[in-house]
Design an enzyme around this catalytic site. Structure first.
Site, PDB file in Angstrom:
ATOM      1  N   GLU A  92       0.814  -1.228   0.000  1.00 37.43           N
ATOM      2  CA  GLU A  92       0.000   0.000   0.000  1.00 37.43           C
ATOM      3  C   GLU A  92       0.842   1.269   0.000  1.00 37.43           C
ATOM      4  O   GLU A  92       0.408   2.319  -0.444  1.00 37.43           O
ATOM      5  CB  GLU A  92      -0.913  -0.034   1.232  1.00 37.43           C
ATOM      6  CG  GLU A  92      -2.004   1.002   1.222  1.00 37.43           C
ATOM      7  CD  GLU A  92      -3.139   0.611   2.164  1.00 37.43           C
ATOM      8  OE1 GLU A  92      -3.541  -0.567   2.173  1.00 37.43           O
ATOM      9  OE2 GLU A  92      -3.624   1.497   2.872  1.00 37.43           O
ATOM     10  N   ASP A 111      -2.510  -3.286   3.046  1.00 41.07           N
ATOM     11  CA  ASP A 111      -2.886  -3.377   4.461  1.00 41.07           C
ATOM     12  C   ASP A 111      -4.046  -4.358   4.659  1.00 41.07           C
ATOM     13  O   ASP A 111      -4.919  -4.515   3.799  1.00 41.07           O
ATOM     14  CB  ASP A 111      -3.298  -1.993   4.998  1.00 41.07           C
ATOM     15  CG  ASP A 111      -2.102  -1.058   5.116  1.00 41.07           C
ATOM     16  OD1 ASP A 111      -0.982  -1.481   4.762  1.00 41.07           O
ATOM     17  OD2 ASP A 111      -2.300   0.097   5.544  1.00 41.07           O
ATOM     18  N   TYR A 129       6.506   5.515  11.635  1.00 35.94           N
ATOM     19  CA  TYR A 129       5.280   5.750  10.863  1.00 35.94           C
ATOM     20  C   TYR A 129       4.203   6.377  11.747  1.00 35.94           C
ATOM     21  O   TYR A 129       3.873   5.832  12.807  1.00 35.94           O
ATOM     22  CB  TYR A 129       4.803   4.413  10.288  1.00 35.94           C
ATOM     23  CG  TYR A 129       3.691   4.541   9.296  1.00 35.94           C
ATOM     24  CD1 TYR A 129       3.914   5.114   8.047  1.00 35.94           C
ATOM     25  CD2 TYR A 129       2.416   4.076   9.596  1.00 35.94           C
ATOM     26  CE1 TYR A 129       2.893   5.229   7.133  1.00 35.94           C
ATOM     27  CE2 TYR A 129       1.390   4.183   8.681  1.00 35.94           C
ATOM     28  CZ  TYR A 129       1.633   4.759   7.451  1.00 35.94           C
ATOM     29  OH  TYR A 129       0.622   4.878   6.553  1.00 35.94           O
TER      30      TYR A 129
END
Length: 800
Positions: free
Chosen positions: A7, A111, A323
């Site tokens: 993704e 994901d 992240y």
DNA sequence: GCAAGGTC
């Protein structure tokens, strides 16, 4: 070649690192980063998308014909218009196609959630469009760790068409409802404003219920009936330390009761300590940051959630934090906490804290309530030099780094003290807090009150009483939402996602539905909610989201189909529009008066009409104008590139209405609208009393424009437009001299000496004066005022 | 000129 599609870029890189025998090679296909490696004797390529690479919209043919120009009449058609899927990330699609042509097998590794299935399904469709026979598998993993990835790649599955359909259903319904209701509100408003491209008034499944939360809170506050009460505060003193204390009766219901206490204390100068109680309490260290808790903590430090995410994203992209879009609040066992600490050790301000933590030996980090395994909680990944970055960026990094260290630190131990006093029979008490063991508080000082230290006190001790005062207070309604609190409320109600909530809130600000922080609704925001709750209640309630979630579960489990769910939703919307379209006039009227109300900044001192913030298309700038125009021509300048908010208070100095000015990267400031107000930059200078050439008796004074340039203006500026330019540098000295043209003469003191000028740039004697008299007498001034840019140069060069 | 959802 085997192609792995994930993704986002970071996932593509990490998956390549795990699967590769040896180190993967970072390459580019067109402009898209990819990672190539060897495994099982084969060539592999790992590519990351950018989230959704396709987007939904109505067909262009539709737009071109009847719907290109929004209009109320075609809304019922739009309700049932087909929804197309169009390319969004053309660069990525091109790269994906190029790789897909060469692939013998494609593995979708997006994901593990509904949107991920949809993104993967879109990617699969693109792959198959250029390579119809290639086998496409789906792998599902809940953490990008060696074990999980190896397991997932060993158990190759296929895309769940049902789950992807559920995602598409969400897209369809969001677009259809959003576009139809948005166009309706916008068009209804426009019928009354007659501005062909006025403001867009948006609505949506998430933004509208969020706005309603704000409005509901505001209404609750307005309905609140405050109760009066009185408090009595006193103070004692010991060894020069002042001890603030409160009367043991926290709230007096009547003014008389409080008065009685004050009267009883009359003349008292000493009190007795009647008791000292100490209690120790431990305060646990905070839990690791996920997106929501980071935004909440940063909000208390003055960062709007949208800003926090922007800064966190840039810190992430430059390798300083992990992240930033995570739900997880538990460090996974695979995270090397010691290595991170050693990295932070390089930051001088952290060195000591890192050493304290490392000396503890075994690390037992705190754990938050949410444990997911997609990404670790937000933590630092690099040592950032405070000197090398913008202060704001460092501030956020510092918060994240200190939070990380705090989650590995000991609890803090606080000793609270309560001391009770008696003064002529009146009981008082004081509280103090002392940190006995700092623990995590040594490294993490955020969100903590300052310690109130009490001097040592013993029971029976007599201390000086400094007196007491009473204060009238009122009970307060529930507070307005801060941006951080609103994010938390949205999460509770299932509105939006961790990656979108901050954008949704920012959108409400951008649409001018709300302003300020804590968040206050505008009239526009209130009216949109008012109009929609009556006839389109569905889109104003969080229920629309929860019902949609249930329907999507049904689709994912093959108990319902996308067609029936979207079809049903269209019918509901059609019913809503049947009611809304006929009353567009009334709704437009309501919206118009609301936007007018929001534009009000005060009352015109000349005609008594409302003053409105208006926009001049000619000068492309905002200004304040009287709503009595053209009968009343009062206007005030406003600074460019700024937003303005009305203020109820008039200027305390000159009585003119004021506005709050918000400029990018600047602190909000209060500005008096009057250009000759002494609150403006620079001193107040009277050039000539009753000297305005119109003969109406106005004084000529130095004034300052919205951008801070000075000029001479008549004090009767509401009626008289007389003004003269002035040079922008140098002190102004007034004289009693009058130029032969009739205008006053002033002396401007520049660094290079004084020079006399006639303030009228149109003075007929200007050229003669310059030629005849001393150098630099008149002309430079004229130039100075009329042409700003040349003015400084000319005045500088021409001074005598 | 519309939404919300991904990510840059």
């Amino acid at each position: 070649m085997r192609l792995v599609v994930s993704e986002k870029n970071i996932a593509a890189r990490r998956i390549a690192e795990i699967l590769a025998v040896g180190k993967p090679k970072a390459e580019k296909v067109y402009t898209t980063p990819v990672y190539t490696f060897r495994r099982d004797g084969e060539d592999w390529v790992s590519i990351g998308l950018k989230g959704h690479i396709m987007e939904v919209d109505f067909p262009e043919t539709f737009e071109d014909t009847e719907l290109k120009k929004w209009n109320l009449g075609s809304l019922s058609t739009l309700v049932r218009a087909p929804v197309l899927k169009l390319p969004k990330e053309r660069g990525i699609i091109q790269s994906l196609k190029s790789l897909a042509k060469k692939a013998e097998e494609v593995i979708i590794a997006t994901d593990y959630d509904r949107e991920g299935e949809l993104i993967g399904s879109d990617a699969r469709d693109i792959v198959v469009s250029v390579n119809p026979d290639v086998p496409v598998f789906r792998v599902r993993f809940s953490a990008i760790t060696k074990g999980e990835i190896e397991r997932a790649f060993a158990e190759q599955d296929v895309i769940s068409e049902e789950l992807a359909q559920a995602g598409e259903t969400r897209q369809d319904i969001d677009l259809i409802w959003g576009a139809v209701v948005t166009r309706y509100l916008t068009l209804a408003h426009q019928t009354k404003t007659r501005r062909p491209f006025g403001d867009v008034l948006s609505a949506g499944r998430v933004q509208t219920p969020t706005l309603k939360l704000i409005i509901d809170r505001e209404k609750e506050r307005e309905a609140f009936d405050p109760e009066d009460y009185w408090v009595v505060k006193g103070a004692f003193e010991k060894d020069g330390d002042r001890i603030p204390a409160s009367h043991a009766t926290e709230r007096f219901k009547s003014e008389e009761a409080a008065h009685a206490v004050i009267a009883a204390l009359e003349g008292a100068s000493e009190g007795t300590v009647t008791g000292v109680k100490r209690t120790k309490r431990t305060v646990k260290p905070p839990v690791p940051f996920n997106t929501t808790s980071l935004m909440a903590a940063a909000a208390s430090e003055g960062f709007a959630p949208a800003k926090t995410m922007r800064l966190a994203e840039s810190l992430y992209m430059s390798g300083y934090v992990s992240y930033p879009r995570v739900d997880n609040t538990v460090y996974p066992p695979s995270l090397d906490l010691v290595a991170i600490l050693k990295t932070l050790d390089a930051v001088p301000a952290y060195h000591e804290h890192v050493q304290v933590i490392l000396r503890k030996g075994a690390l037992t980090p705190t754990r938050g309530p949410k444990e997911t395994t997609d990404h670790p909680p937000i933590h630092p990944t690099g040592a950032l030099d405070p000197e090398s970055v913008d202060a704001q960026v460092y501030k956020l990094y510092n918060l994240i780094a200190r939070r990380f260290m705090a989650t590995l630190s000991d609890a803090a131990v606080i000793e609270g003290t309560r001391a009770d006093f008696d003064v002529t029979g009146q009981p008082f008490y004081a509280r103090g807090d002392v940190v006995v063991k700092a623990g995590f508080r040594a490294v993490y000082h955020y969100g903590l009150k300052k310690d109130e230290v009490l001097p040592p006190l013993a029971e029976g001790e007599r201390v000086a009483f400094l007196g007491a005062e009473m204060e009238a207070k009122q009970t307060q309604p529930s507070a307005r939402y801060s941006q951080g609190k609103l994010i938390q409320e949205m999460e509770k109600l299932g509105l939006g996602t961790k990656a979108t909530r901050h954008d949704i809130i920012q959108g409400l600000y951008d649409r001018r539905y709300v302003h300020d922080d804590p968040i206050e609704p505008t009239c526009k925001g209130r009216t949109v909610i008012e109009a929609l709750t009556t006839y389109a209640d569905r889109i104003t309630s969080p229920d629309m989201t929860s019902e949609l979630e249930a329907e999507m579960d049904a689709i994912a489990n093959a108990r319902a189909s996308r067609e029936t769910v979207v079809g049903h939703s269209r019918e509901l919307l059609a019913g809503v529009m049947d009611k809304l379209v006929p009353i567009a006039e009334e709704v437009g009227e309501l919206l118009k008066s609301a936007t007018d109300e929001d534009a009000k900044v005060g009352v015109c001192p000349k005609s008594g009409h409302d003053l409105l913030i208006k926009f001049s298309p000619k000068t492309r700038s905002s200004f304040v104008g009287c709503s009595g125009y053209p009968e009343c021509d009062v206007t005030y300048p406003l600074p460019k590139n700024a937003k303005y908010a009305a203020l109820a208070e008039l200027c305390p100095v000159c009585g003119t209405p004021q506005v709050k000015v918000l400029q990018f990267k600047k602190k909000p400031r209060v500005m008096c609208l009057s250009p000759i107000c002494p609150t403006k930059k620079g001193p107040e200078i009277l050039i000539r009393a009753a000297g305005c050439p119109t003969g109406d008796g106005g004084d000529l004074r130095v004034a300052y424009s919205a951008v801070g340039n000075r000029y001479v203006r008549c004090t009767n500026y509401e009626n008289c437009k007389t003004s003269y330019p002035l040079p922008q540098s140098g002190d102004i000295e007034t004289t009693d001299d009058t130029c032969e043209c009739g205008a006053p003469i002033v002396i401007v003191h520049t660094k290079k000496g004084p020079w006399r000028i006639c303030i009228d740039p149109a003075c007929p004697l200007k050229s003669a004066a310059t030629k005849g008299a001393k150098k630099g007498k008149g002309k430079p001034a004229a130039k100075a005022g009329t042409k700003k840019k040349t003015s400084t140069k000319r005045t500088g060069g021409k001074k005598a």
